[in-house]
Design an enzyme around this catalytic site. Structure first.
Site, mmCIF file in Angstrom:
data_model
loop_
_atom_site.group_PDB
_atom_site.id
_atom_site.type_symbol
_atom_site.label_atom_id
_atom_site.label_comp_id
_atom_site.label_asym_id
_atom_site.label_seq_id
_atom_site.Cartn_x
_atom_site.Cartn_y
_atom_site.Cartn_z
ATOM 1 N N SER A 55 0.689 -1.173 0.040
ATOM 2 C CA SER A 55 0.064 -0.026 0.148
ATOM 3 C C SER A 55 0.985 1.335 -0.168
ATOM 4 O O SER A 55 0.377 2.248 -0.653
ATOM 5 C CB SER A 55 -1.046 -0.025 1.254
ATOM 6 O OG SER A 55 -0.301 -0.182 2.275
ATOM 7 N N LYS A 122 9.405 -8.773 5.429
ATOM 8 C CA LYS A 122 8.812 -8.299 4.329
ATOM 9 C C LYS A 122 7.895 -9.319 4.005
ATOM 10 O O LYS A 122 8.029 -10.640 4.332
ATOM 11 C CB LYS A 122 9.554 -7.826 3.017
ATOM 12 C CG LYS A 122 10.034 -6.563 3.305
ATOM 13 C CD LYS A 122 10.796 -5.890 1.833
ATOM 14 C CE LYS A 122 10.064 -5.845 0.627
ATOM 15 N NZ LYS A 122 8.861 -5.332 0.781
ATOM 16 N N GLY A 123 6.718 -9.233 2.788
ATOM 17 C CA GLY A 123 5.904 -10.325 2.522
ATOM 18 C C GLY A 123 4.425 -10.487 3.172
ATOM 19 O O GLY A 123 3.921 -11.397 2.908
ATOM 20 N N GLY A 125 2.339 -8.806 2.409
ATOM 21 C CA GLY A 125 1.060 -9.029 1.208
ATOM 22 C C GLY A 125 1.460 -10.146 0.240
ATOM 23 O O GLY A 125 0.989 -10.209 -0.815
ATOM 24 N N GLU A 131 10.279 -9.607 -4.785
ATOM 25 C CA GLU A 131 10.930 -8.137 -4.248
ATOM 26 C C GLU A 131 12.192 -8.678 -3.991
ATOM 27 O O GLU A 131 13.098 -7.500 -3.916
ATOM 28 C CB GLU A 131 9.997 -7.950 -3.139
ATOM 29 C CG GLU A 131 8.576 -7.516 -3.097
ATOM 30 C CD GLU A 131 7.932 -7.261 -1.793
ATOM 31 O OE1 GLU A 131 7.057 -6.301 -1.810
ATOM 32 O OE2 GLU A 131 8.220 -7.761 -0.912
HETATM 33 O O1 R5P Z 1 4.080 -8.542 0.248
HETATM 34 C C1 R5P Z 1 4.294 -7.161 0.564
HETATM 35 C C2 R5P Z 1 5.271 -6.328 0.712
HETATM 36 O O2 R5P Z 1 6.424 -7.219 1.237
HETATM 37 C C3 R5P Z 1 5.088 -5.243 1.157
HETATM 38 O O3 R5P Z 1 5.996 -4.370 0.760
HETATM 39 C C4 R5P Z 1 4.752 -5.147 2.500
HETATM 40 O O4 R5P Z 1 3.997 -5.896 3.355
HETATM 41 C C5 R5P Z 1 4.484 -3.463 2.874
HETATM 42 O O5 R5P Z 1 3.217 -3.238 2.642
HETATM 43 P P1 R5P Z 1 2.556 -1.944 3.051
HETATM 44 O O6 R5P Z 1 3.424 -0.881 2.449
HETATM 45 O O7 R5P Z 1 1.329 -2.231 2.478
HETATM 46 O O8 R5P Z 1 2.550 -1.835 4.639
#
Ligand code: R5P
Length: 260
Positions: A55, A122-123, A125, A131
């Site tokens: 996000s 990370k991860g 999402g 990534e």
């Molecule tokens: O799998 C998702 C990624 O690693 C995202 O970069 C991580 O979850 C952070 O996401 P957000 O900016 O929505 O907090």
């Protein structure tokens, strides 16, 4: 921070006012200021740019598109997920791939947690594998995050565990092996709008490891877990992130650099 006043009635029917802080709004603002700052500092003409996922990255791509348009920049964007690719298309940016651009100038990505050593989880999402590949091909990796991601130790603030991408047929033995060595608990990540597990962009499952020991050597742990047959990648990013920008609720940005 934004404040609104919410009307409510006490038991005696007396009208009272209760303050409500719009924390969601301040969280979004924090993501936006961090993303804008990073893009403003690191995007240059002719650069090859890694587009992270999540996000917070949505704001980074918005800013990138503005800069490309207003400053007439040429930027080649390498996506780290299906979502990132859709963002590149949505903003009419130039899509590249590692086949033709194996070295990136910079990748800007989000994180679920950043510890004092700049080790990342990370991860959250489900996008960790691509990534990590893209970050590993980048001269510089920058993290953009809101203030809730800034921790002293992993697990202090992010409570959903370390994501581990695995080959579906191996998820049970992998889970048992990790728990028998390091303890904690592991959950197969379930999908929200589908019965059954989350399937990643790469056709794999995600395990979320709820670890209990916050003082592990994360480099060793990540290497050992990756050595288990069937593990594709872990969401531990050790010695990869050069700089992190943490947006604050009041709109300022705190920066932290690593000496890699
Ligand atoms: O799998 C998702 C990624 O690693 C995202 O970069 C991580 O979850 C952070 O996401 P957000 O900016 O929505 O907090």
């Amino acid at each position: 921070m934004c404040l609104i006043v919410n009307k409510c009635f006490s038991v005696r029917g007396i009208l009272k006012f209760r303050p409500v802080f719009l924390s969601t709004m301040s969280l979004e603002k924090a993501k936006q200021v961090a993303a804008y700052r990073a893009v403003d500092e690191f995007v240059t003409n002719n650069c090859v740019f890694g587009v992270g996922s999540g996000s917070t990255v949505v704001y980074a791509v918005q800013r990138l598109a503005e800069k490309v348009e207003t400053e007439n920049l040429k930027v080649t964007c390498i996506p780290t997920s299906f979502q990132a690719k859709q963002l590149i298309f949505k903003h009419n940016l130039t899509l590249g791939e590692l086949d033709t651009n194996p070295i990136l100038d910079v990748t800007i990505d989000g994180a679920d947690e950043v510890d004092a050593n700049m080790t990342l989880i990370k991860g959250g999402g489900g996008c960790l594998l691509q990534e990590k590949i893209v970050a590993s091909c980048s001269k510089i990796m920058i993290v953009i995050a809101d203030y809730t991601k800034d921790s002293k130790k992993l697990g202090e603030r992010y409570k959903k565990g370390i994501p581990i991408e695995v080959i579906p047929m191996a998820y049970v033995p992998i889970k048992n092996k990790i728990v028998s060595v390091y303890g904690g608990d592991i959950k197969l990540r379930s999908a929200v709008a589908k019965a059954g597990p989350v399937v990643t962009d790469n056709g794999n499952f995600i395990l979320d490891w709820l670890f209990t020991n916050q003082d592990l050597d994360w480099h060793n742990v990540s290497t050992a877990i990756k050595n288990i047959p069937g593990v594709v990648e872990t969401g531990l990013f050790v010695n990869m992130c050069h700089k992190a920008y943490f947006g604050q609720p009041e709109g300022i940005v705190i920066e932290r650099s690593a000496s890699l």
